[in-house]
Every structure is written in structure tokens, then in C-alpha cells.
Design an enzyme around this catalytic site. Structure first.
Site, PDB file in Angstrom:
ATOM      1  CB  CYS A 303      17.039 -16.724 -20.515  1.00 36.77           C
ATOM      2  SG  CYS A 303      18.333 -16.941 -21.772  1.00 36.77           S
ATOM      3  CG  HIS A 387      19.873 -19.679 -17.441  1.00 38.21           C
ATOM      4  ND1 HIS A 387      19.868 -20.862 -18.151  1.00 38.21           N
ATOM      5  CD2 HIS A 387      19.535 -18.726 -18.338  1.00 38.21           C
ATOM      6  CE1 HIS A 387      19.541 -20.635 -19.410  1.00 38.21           C
ATOM      7  NE2 HIS A 387      19.342 -19.337 -19.537  1.00 38.21           N
ATOM      8  CD  GLU A 389      18.470 -22.511 -14.152  1.00 37.61           C
ATOM      9  OE1 GLU A 389      19.305 -23.028 -14.922  1.00 37.61           O
ATOM     10  OE2 GLU A 389      18.067 -21.340 -14.320  1.00 37.61           O
TER      11      GLU A 389
END
Length: 412
Positions: A303, A387, A389
Site C-alpha cells: 500500500c 492489502h 493480508e
């Protein structure tokens, strides 16, 4: 007893609804997020600092709030805008209802407005400033709120990341929470961040991040690699996944000099997500450039960290019309042709047209064609705009953590 709330956009549009958080007023950029789940993760994501977040899913708060799913110890967004907050939360992990949590956190929030109309405005006109007022005086403050919204200066040129992360170096040893561990093994205070303005050295909660390793798929004792993570506003789940992949993680403040990081002898560097515009962060760009080009330490950026990696490598960044915020964004892996559904939260992007010869595009958004991934061809470093994750969101892009591990292994 209901309390009134008022939202006035920079273009003059007015929405009236019910206050569901703290009384007060806040002026910030208004954005929308299309995720159907994960309102707690969104509210505690430091990347949302300085933004009023509109959730397009209509029912928010159904499953309450718990101490495990947050991405930071406290709410980080400037304010919350929703269609409806159900009067009752129901989930076996719920420890608190959304309304009371928002009030405790001091978050100004509004419900009962037409979020579909608001989202259409933002999509057509772009993200814009807005003033959100909640409490007994909201009904009489439209003129004041209109003036506040009209004067909003925007996100461009604002360095918010320098204040979003830790104030001093700390260790993170905790892996992901798993269902079989139950609630007893959750450490609600295992977070690298402190309250704004606080010093982690004086905060007992900060120590829990370095002391606790229970309920973890990977711990510091089993770590194979040492990763230094630059904290521009990192989400907890990112750090948990690094531990799961066999990493001992040292979290450092955004302005940590390269020499201090090199002295820690890391196997790899991680540049985190975070809020604001990357362009004014000259200190981070210069440090990343030195760490990559002088010391050639393997690096992974996510990001904002991806954008800073791009700037440090000679590319440019641009402000997007309304950004990407959601958990259903399709991304194309240019090498394999595979399409992955990803979690996104950003208002700036690396301009693909500005990439120098030593920077290669690796991923591209299938929504608008914007650049989603980059890789240095002359040294071991890569970045991803979304992102991976996925907190909240799908896990399609999680293998990027394995790519980072393989890069560190190859460099040994």
C-alpha cells in the site's frame, strides 16, 4: 433517545440522520468502502486516518465488537457513515456493541442516511471533503458545517504516516489467532501502536507485543528470518502473518535512519501500509533508497509502502479520483495471467507511465487498469498496492508473503 447528526459535503449536498457514536464535529475526506464484512477492521485500520468512511453494506454492527479482530488498539478513522446500525449484536465472540464502542473511542458517526446516493456522488465527482456533526446541536449547525466542508484542503500533500505508527522500536512476536485457541488466548493489547501522542516506552500495553507469543502459529523462538518493519500505520494482521511465516519482526518508527536499521542486521525489510500522501515523505523515500541501493536488503512494500518503494525507485505517484476501498477488487498477475480478488484501501497510486527501466509492473487492477504491483529488476525488492493480508477480505494474494520469504532465503 435518538440524537441528530448532519453530514455536509464539499459540493453542498446535505444528509441528515441519527448520531450513533460520539457527539462532536469532524471535517475530513469522504470515501466509500464496498466490503460486506470487517467493519471493525476497517474502523481500526490506521490507513483511514483523516477520512470519513462510508460503508456501502447497509447493516453495520450485527456481530458487535471484540478485542481480537481489530487492526490497532483504537479506532483510527476520522468518522463513520452507515445506513443502519441494528439495535442488537449477536455473535459468540462479541464483547461490546458498535454504538457504545464508537462512543468510547470518541468516533463521530451517522446512520440512517442514503449511503447509495452518497456513494454515487463520490463515484461521479470523486472523493471530497465533508463535515460530520453529531449531537443535540447538529440541527442548527448546517451553515457552519457547510463552511467547514467548503474550506477542506484535501489529502494531497499531507503526511499522515509520520504520526500513525510507533514512536519507538518494539518487537512483534504474535501470530494469527485461530479458532481452536478460543477467546482466552487472545491478547487484546498486543499492538504496536499507542494512542496519538503517547510514548510506547511509557505504555505498559506496548510491552505485550514483545512478551506474548501464545496462540501463535509461529513465534519468535521458531523464527528463521529477522524482518525490520517500517511502521507507517501498519495493520496487526500483516505482522501476524510475517510471524506465521517464520519471521522475528522488529517494528521501527517511520523516521528511523537507515544506519539504525542496518545495525539490527535484518534479513529483510517491510514497508507498511499507512494514511496520507506519499509525496511529502521525503525522509522515507531517501531512507528506502539508501537501504535498497546501498545495502541491497530484500524488501517488500504494501500500500503506502509500495508507493514509497516506487518513489524511491524513480517513479511518480498520483491522486486517484475516489481510490480503491473494498474487499472485492480483481487484480491481474501479469506474469501468470491469474486473476486474484483482493482487499484494497488507498487513494494514491504509482503511475505506471512513470516507471524507470529497472522497475517492472507485476500486477494491474481490472477495475480501472491502475498499477497494483511493482518489482525491481536490479535488486531484491517488490511492492503490492492492495492489502494481501486481507483483513477484511479474501486470501488470494497472501502468497506474496511466501515470495518475500523466498527472496530472503535466496539472499542468504
Amino acid at each position: 433517545m435518538t440524537r441528530p447528526a448532519l453530514l455536509v459535503l464539499q459540493d453542498g449536498t446535505v444528509f441528515r440522520g441519527e448520531a450513533v457514536g460520539s457527539d462532536g464535529a469532524v471535517t475530513a475526506e469522504v470515501v466509500f468502502n464496498t466490503a460486506m464484512t470487517g467493519y471493525q477492521e476497517i474502523a481500526t485500520d490506521p490507513s483511514y486516518a483523516g477520512q470519513l468512511v462510508t460503508l456501502t453494506y447497509p447493516h453495520i454492527g450485527n456481530t458487535g465488537i471484540n478485542a481480537i479482530d481489530r487492526e490497532d488498539r483504537h479506532a483510527r478513522l476520522a468518522g463513520l457513515i452507515v445506513r443502519d446500525v441494528p439495535p442488537r449484536a449477536s455473535n459468540w465472540r462479541s464483547q461490546q456493541d458498535l454504538r457504545s464502542w464508537l462512543q468510547e473511542e470518541g468516533v463521530v458517526a451517522i446512520s440512517g442516511i442514503d449511503t447509495r446516493k452518497l456513494t454515487r456522488i463520490l463515484r461521479e465527482q470523486g472523493a471530497q471533503g465533508g463535515c460530520l456533526v453529531a449531537g443535540a446541536e447538529a440541527d442548527t449547525q448546517e451553515a457552519w458545517a457547510r463552511a467547514q466542508a467548503a474550506d477542506y484542503a484535501g489529502m494531497s500533500g499531507r503526511d499522515l504516516a509520520g504520526e500513525a505508527g510507533v514512536r519507538s522500536t518494539t518487537e512483534w512476536r504474535r501470530g494469527t489467532w485461530r479458532l481452536e485457541y478460543g477467546l482466552a488466548d487472545a491478547d487484546p493489547d498486543a499492538a504496536p501502536h499507542t494512542q496519538p501522542g503517547a510514548d510506547p516506552a511509557d505504555d505498559s500495553d506496548s510491552a505485550s507485543a514483545s512478551e506474548s507469543a501464545t496462540g501463535s502459529a509461529g513465534t519468535a523462538a521458531a523464527a528463521r528470518y529477522h524482518v525490520v518493519a517500517y511502521d507507517f500505520g501498519v495493520k496487526q494482521q500483516i505482522l501476524r502473518l510475517l510471524v506465521d511465516h517464520g519471521c522475528r519482526v522488529t517494528v521501527v518508527p517511520a523516521r528511523t535512519p537507515a544506519a539504525e536499521v542496518v545495525a539490527l542486521q535484518p534479513d529483510g525489510l517491510f514497508f507498511s501500509n499507512g494514511p496520507g500522501d506519499p509525496q511529502p515523505m521525503d525522509y522515507a523515500v531517501a531512507t528506502i533508497r539508501e537501504l535498497l541501493e546501498t545495502h541491497r536488503i530484500p524488501a517488500f512494500g504494501i500500500c503506502l509502502g509500495h508507493q514509497l518503494l516506487g518513489l524511491a525507485s524513480g517513479a511518480r505517484t498520483v491522486k486517484m479520483k475516489f481510490g480503491h476501498h473494498g474487499a472485492n477488487h480483481p487484480v491481474l498477475d501479469l506474469a501468470s495471467g491469474r486473476v486474484m480478488i483482493s482487499s484494497q484501501n488507498h487513494g494514491f497510486a504509482v503511475d505506471e507511465a512513470s516507471l524507470p527501466d529497472h522497475l517492472e509492473a507485476t500486477h494491474r487492477s481490472l477495475f480501472d487498469g491502475s498499477l497494483q504491483g511493482i518489482r525491481r529488476t536490479d535488486l531484491p525488492a517488490f511492492g503490492f498496492q492492495g492489502h494481501p493480508e486481507a483483513s477484511p477480505g479474501p486470501h488470494d494474494v497472501r502468497p506474496l508473503f511466501e515470495q518475500f520469504i523466498a527472496m530472503m532465503a535466496a539472499a542468504r
